[in-house]
Design a protein around this motif. Structure first.
Motif, PDB file in Angstrom:
ATOM      1  N   SER A  82     -44.508  39.402  29.192  1.00  0.00           N
ATOM      2  CA  SER A  82     -44.670  38.044  28.891  1.00  0.00           C
ATOM      3  C   SER A  82     -46.107  38.131  27.983  1.00  0.00           C
ATOM      4  O   SER A  82     -46.050  37.552  27.073  1.00  0.00           O
ATOM      5  N   TRP A  83     -46.912  39.034  28.440  1.00  0.00           N
ATOM      6  CA  TRP A  83     -48.387  38.899  27.616  1.00  0.00           C
ATOM      7  C   TRP A  83     -48.189  39.456  26.179  1.00  0.00           C
ATOM      8  O   TRP A  83     -48.768  39.083  25.462  1.00  0.00           O
ATOM      9  N   ILE A  84     -47.653  40.751  26.537  1.00  0.00           N
ATOM     10  CA  ILE A  84     -47.227  41.433  24.988  1.00  0.00           C
ATOM     11  C   ILE A  84     -46.702  40.592  24.175  1.00  0.00           C
ATOM     12  O   ILE A  84     -46.934  40.474  22.788  1.00  0.00           O
ATOM     13  N   ARG A  85     -45.512  39.836  24.418  1.00  0.00           N
ATOM     14  CA  ARG A  85     -44.660  39.267  23.702  1.00  0.00           C
ATOM     15  C   ARG A  85     -45.221  37.699  23.314  1.00  0.00           C
ATOM     16  O   ARG A  85     -44.400  37.162  22.640  1.00  0.00           O
ATOM     17  N   ARG A  86     -46.143  37.308  24.030  1.00  0.00           N
ATOM     18  CA  ARG A  86     -46.676  36.000  23.377  1.00  0.00           C
ATOM     19  C   ARG A  86     -47.045  36.098  22.050  1.00  0.00           C
ATOM     20  O   ARG A  86     -47.464  37.112  21.451  1.00  0.00           O
TER      21      ARG A  86
ATOM     22  N   MET B 275     -49.908  39.684  19.067  1.00  0.00           N
ATOM     23  CA  MET B 275     -51.044  39.310  19.636  1.00  0.00           C
ATOM     24  C   MET B 275     -52.165  38.766  19.003  1.00  0.00           C
ATOM     25  O   MET B 275     -53.271  38.595  19.530  1.00  0.00           O
TER      26      MET B 275
ATOM     27  N   GLU C 101     -48.267  46.469  32.461  1.00  0.00           N
ATOM     28  CA  GLU C 101     -47.779  46.033  31.267  1.00  0.00           C
ATOM     29  C   GLU C 101     -48.268  46.713  29.901  1.00  0.00           C
ATOM     30  O   GLU C 101     -47.357  47.339  29.343  1.00  0.00           O
TER      31      GLU C 101
END
Ligand SMILES: Nc1ncnc2c1ncn2[C@@H]1O[C@H](COP(=O)(O)OP(=O)(O)O)[C@@H](O)[C@H]1O
Ligand SMILES: [Mg+2]
Lengths: 295, 320, 254
Positions: free
Chosen positions: B315-319, C202, C135
């Motif tokens: 989720s975080w990478i793809r945001r 990002m 991640e």
């Protein structure tokens, strides 16, 4: 009435003694990049060897001093060859090098205590006093002055005019670059360590002859030698020269002030501590920075 | 000592006191790479504060708290100029500080008894009617409960994110500061805690032996503590305590050995030379010490790998 | 999009007699991916050291998000959102790979008293951040190693770890010092693919020192060329590669 000329003379003579005691510490620190806490014991060692040859074996004074100084050089060289060089080549950390040097120092000191006993010894030489105008001195103190000045001059020639001396300075400045430009680091270090220990031993003989010989002879000037090393700038011979006289002067003027304040003259070594801390706060690279510290 | 058991108990008590010094140095050096060569100075300060206060009839608890307070303040203040610089500067400052402290104590007879020292220091726990041996056991109980508390405090400190930062500083100060850690602040804090523990050890020492003088706090004390940490294993608190036991044991044994063989050696010289050779040997052949540092996540276990998490959408990478 | 995020004005840095940085002025816009090339010893790493506060410039100014940051300590600059990686990897050898990442995050347990007495708050934080760390490790292909001591990684993995460590603090800009130095060509290309992805997804501005010029040119929006402490050219990759000065510098050196 304070005889300021006398204070000045004493300052210069102490400066000379400190200079001899410290040169080796500063140069080896600059070259090998760690403070050798065993350096103080080279001072003690030289004095005990002189005692051995002069008092116990009754040799001629020049021969005795010569032998003692050579043996100090030998010990200095040996500690580099057998201890610090192998440690460095094993990639020992700075802290490990420092701890080993403290260990070596204790080893030397307690070896001397074991061999010669822990008591106070004297060279049993009574120096006549000489008066030059208002200044009172002894042949010993004059000898210190002359020997130190001659040695300082010779060191100056060595460091500026000879190939070896230039190599020492280049290595203290930047060991990697020096090694890359074909300087034999081991040879240079071995020479510097031996020379430094020899001079330390020499200063030990003077220190012991001036008062008395005790196992803590060298340790008692540890503070002074480190204050001078840091104040002068690690690895800088000229820094040592200047800082020695600054410290000699501050101590002797300091003693006058201490007596005036009614404090014990023993606090003179606290003056070195103050200089040391002040250097760290105000000018941590010292007066004449040589050894460059990289990020 | 005539009674072998007493000799043993005495050794155990000493090992406990030095164990506190050893884990305090371990916190400073083993975890934070602060080379504190002034252990003897803080140990001495703690002992003298306790002795002086005991002379004024204050109880041990007050004396030891004062010892902790004063040693930690002095530790923080004197380390300030050196902590910004490299570890060799701290070493030089601390080793010379020890000499200056001794100088003051030797010269100020009105304050600390000069070279004669102070005697008649009251012990922390006085239970009337105990034999000498029983009193020793009470002492050991006191010393070891404090040692255990110190051990747990250190363990707790190093197993938090705070401890992780200390290790970062040990590994690479530049990384610690480029990643947002105020290295200077952490060093001062660690140094303060370490000094406080040394002061406490000194306090225990004074009430244990009852008489102190400046010659008990020679730089050899510092060196012995270093020996304990290096032998036991830096960055391992159990190792530091093990080191304290071993070094104390070796020192006592070398003494017995000398008496037994009637060696023509002074016991102090023998001990110091032996310790020095041992330190150098350990640094040569086993620089990581007997008990190595355990490199593992400090909480949660490696078995609990968070497998399901990997499967989720990053989720975080793809945001965007 | 056009606001500058990082601006340097006439920076000068001397080491003794050597002028390592000799009047560098540059400006980088938000969201850009910018390269910095130049022969060895031209002052690229020194420039990064100044921008991140490791060295103080002898003169000149640095602005980050319109705030003056020269004169700040490295840890203060980090908290403004500017982080960096190092040319020779500076990884924390005797710590796990995961811990190598986690130190770069601001944690409630970073302070002495909360670490001891507010265990619950930082334990919870630690749980969340660990997931994020995993991640990122997975994104860079390092997840297998999360509990290995970092000393056991290969050179290329250390480089990746440096990038991961910079990423996890969610900075607004990363300075990368030769992210592919000592890395095999395949991985080097992968690294740039990832970097581009980071930039796109990002919203992180990247400023990259690189000696593999051809590789770099394929990915960046803009390049600066340094020579003897000065910026001698800047612009789009195609323009710069054909710049006469640049060709001269590289012909003389490579
Ligand atoms: N700490 C330092 N002390 C002295 N000189 C340095 C220092 N850091 C870098 N330099 C010198 O500055 C110049 C630029 O170095 P650097 O920034 O590392 O170049 P680059 O990263 O472009 O290869 C080199 O000549 C180098 O030797
Ligand atoms: Mg570079």
């Amino acid at each position: 009435m304070i005889n300021w000329l006398q204070v000045l003379t004493n300052s210069i003579i102490w400066g000379c003694m400190y200079m001899l005691a410290t040169v080796g510490l500063s140069l080896s620190y600059g070259l090998s990049r760690f403070p050798n806490f065993a350096h103080a014991e080279y001072i003690t060692f030289g004095a005990y060897m002189a005692f051995l040859f002069l008092v116990m074996l009754n040799l001629d004074i020049y021969l005795a001093v010569g032998l003692a100084v050579s043996l100090s050089a030998f010990i200095g060289g040996l500690s580099y060859l057998l201890l610090f060089k192998p440690l460095k080549s094993r990639g020992a950390s700075l802290v490990h090098l420092m701890v080993s040097s403290i260990g070596l120092g204790f080893l030397i000191r307690h070896f001397l205590m074991q061999t010669f006993g822990g008591g106070i010894k004297s060279f049993r030489i009574v120096w006549p006093t000489i008066s030059i105008g208002p200044i009172v001195t002894t042949p010993l103190l004059l000898a210190i002055l002359i020997v130190a000045l001659v040695i300082a001059f010779m060191l100056h020639i060595l460091l500026t005019k000879t190939k070896l001396g230039k190599a020492i300075r280049a290595t203290a400045d930047n060991p990697e670059l020096a090694a890359a430009s074909g300087i034999d680091l081991n040879k240079v270090s071995l020479f510097t360590w031996s020379l430094g220990a020899a001079l330390a031993g020499f200063s030990g003989i003077f220190l012991a002859m001036r008062s008395s010989l005790v196992p803590l002879l060298g340790w008692k000037v540890l503070l002074q030698t480190f204050a001078i090393t840091l104040l002068g700038g690690i690895g800088s011979f000229y820094g040592v020269l200047i800082a020695s006289f600054i410290l000699g002067l501050s101590e002797n003027v300091g003693v006058v002030i201490l007596t005036w304040l009614g404090l014990s003259a023993d606090y003179r070594s606290a003056i070195a501590f103050i200089i040391l801390v002040a250097t760290l706060i105000l000018k941590p690279e010292g007066l004449m920075a040589v050894a460059r510290r990289r990020v | 000592m005539a009674d072998p058991l007493m000799y043993l108990l005495d050794a155990v008590a000493y090992a406990g006191i030095f164990g506190i010094l050893s884990i305090s140095l371990n916190l400073e050096y083993g975890y934070t790479n602060l080379a504190n060569f002034g252990k003897a100075a803080f140990f001495m300060m703690g002992a003298y504060i306790t002795a002086i206060m005991s002379g004024l009839k204050y109880p041990f608890i007050v004396n030891s708290l004062l010892a902790i307070l004063i040693t930690s303040v002095i530790g923080a203040l004197t380390s300030l100029p050196a902590l910004r610089l490299k570890e060799d500067f701290l070493a030089i400052t601390m080793i010379t500080l020890g000499e200056v402290m001794k100088l003051i104590i030797k010269n100020e007879e009105w304050l600390a008894g000069g070279v004669w020292g102070i005697s008649g220091i009251a012990s922390a726990i006085t239970i009337p009617g105990l034999t000498f041996r029983e009193r020793l056991i009470v002492q050991i109980a006191l010393i070891y409960s404090i040692l255990i508390v110190c051990y747990f405090i250190c363990e707790l400190i190093v197993k938090t994110p705070y401890g992780r930062i200390l290790k970062t500083i040990r590994e690479d100060e530049i990384v610690a500061s480029t990643y947002g850690k105020n290295v200077f602040k952490y060093k001062i804090q660690v140094f303060t805690v370490g000094s406080a523990m040394s002061g406490l050890a000194g306090s225990l020492f004074a009430q244990y032996i009852g008489t102190i003088n400046p010659y008990m706090f020679e730089p050899t004390v510092t060196f012995v503590v270093w020996m304990m940490v290096i032998l036991g294993g830096p960055a391992n608190n159990l190792g530091a305590i093990l080191g304290a036991f071993m070094v104390e044991g070796i020192q006592r044994a070398s003494r017995l050995f000398k008496d037994y063989l009637n060696l023509p050696l002074d016991p102090v010289n023998l001990q110091v030379m032996f310790t020095a050779i041992l330190v150098i040997t350990v640094i040569f052949y086993r620089p990581q010490g007997l008990l190595k540092e355990k490199i593992k996540p400090y909480e949660g276990s490696p078995h609990k790998i968070i497998a399901p998490k990997f499967m989720e959408v990053k989720s975080w990478i793809r945001r965007s | 999009m056009d606001t500058p995020i990082l601006t340097a004005e006439s920076l000068v840095k001397k080491f003794g007699g050597l002028i390592a940085i000799n009047g560098v002025t540059l400006s980088i816009k938000k969201g850009e991916m910018v390269g910095l090339i130049g022969p060895n010893g031209s002052g690229k790493t020194t420039l990064f050291n100044i921008l991140t506060g490791i060295y103080k410039p002898d003169s000149g100014k640095v602005f980050f998000n319109s705030e003056r940051i020269d004169g700040l300590q490295p840890h203060q600059i980090y908290h403004k959102g500017l982080v960096r990686t190092f040319q020779t990897p500076r990884i924390l050898q005797r710590m796990t790979v995961l811990d190598n990442l986690l130190i770069s995050v601001k944690n409630p347990g970073d302070k002495f008293l909360p670490a001891l007495f507010k265990r619950r708050s930082w334990l919870k934080f630690e749980n969340d951040i660990r997931d994020k760390a995993l991640e990122i490790l997975e994104f860079l292909g390092l997840e297998k190693y999360c509990y290995t001591p970092a000393a056991e990684l290969s050179g290329g993995q250390m480089k990746l770890l440096e990038i991961a460590r910079a990423l996890i603090s969610e900075p607004s800009m990363i300075l990368l010092d030769e992210p592919t130095a000592g890395v095999n060509p395949v991985l080097a290309n992968d690294i740039y693919v990832k970097l581009r992805e980071i930039k796109e997804n990002m919203d992180i501005t990247l400023f990259i020192v690189e000696h593999r010029i051809e590789l770099l040119m394929g990915y960046v929006d803009k390049v600066h060329v340094m020579h003897r402490g000065k910026i001698i050219a800047e612009g789009r990759p195609d323009d710069v590669i054909n710049d006469e000065d640049v060709i001269k510098v590289y012909l003389g050196y490579v």
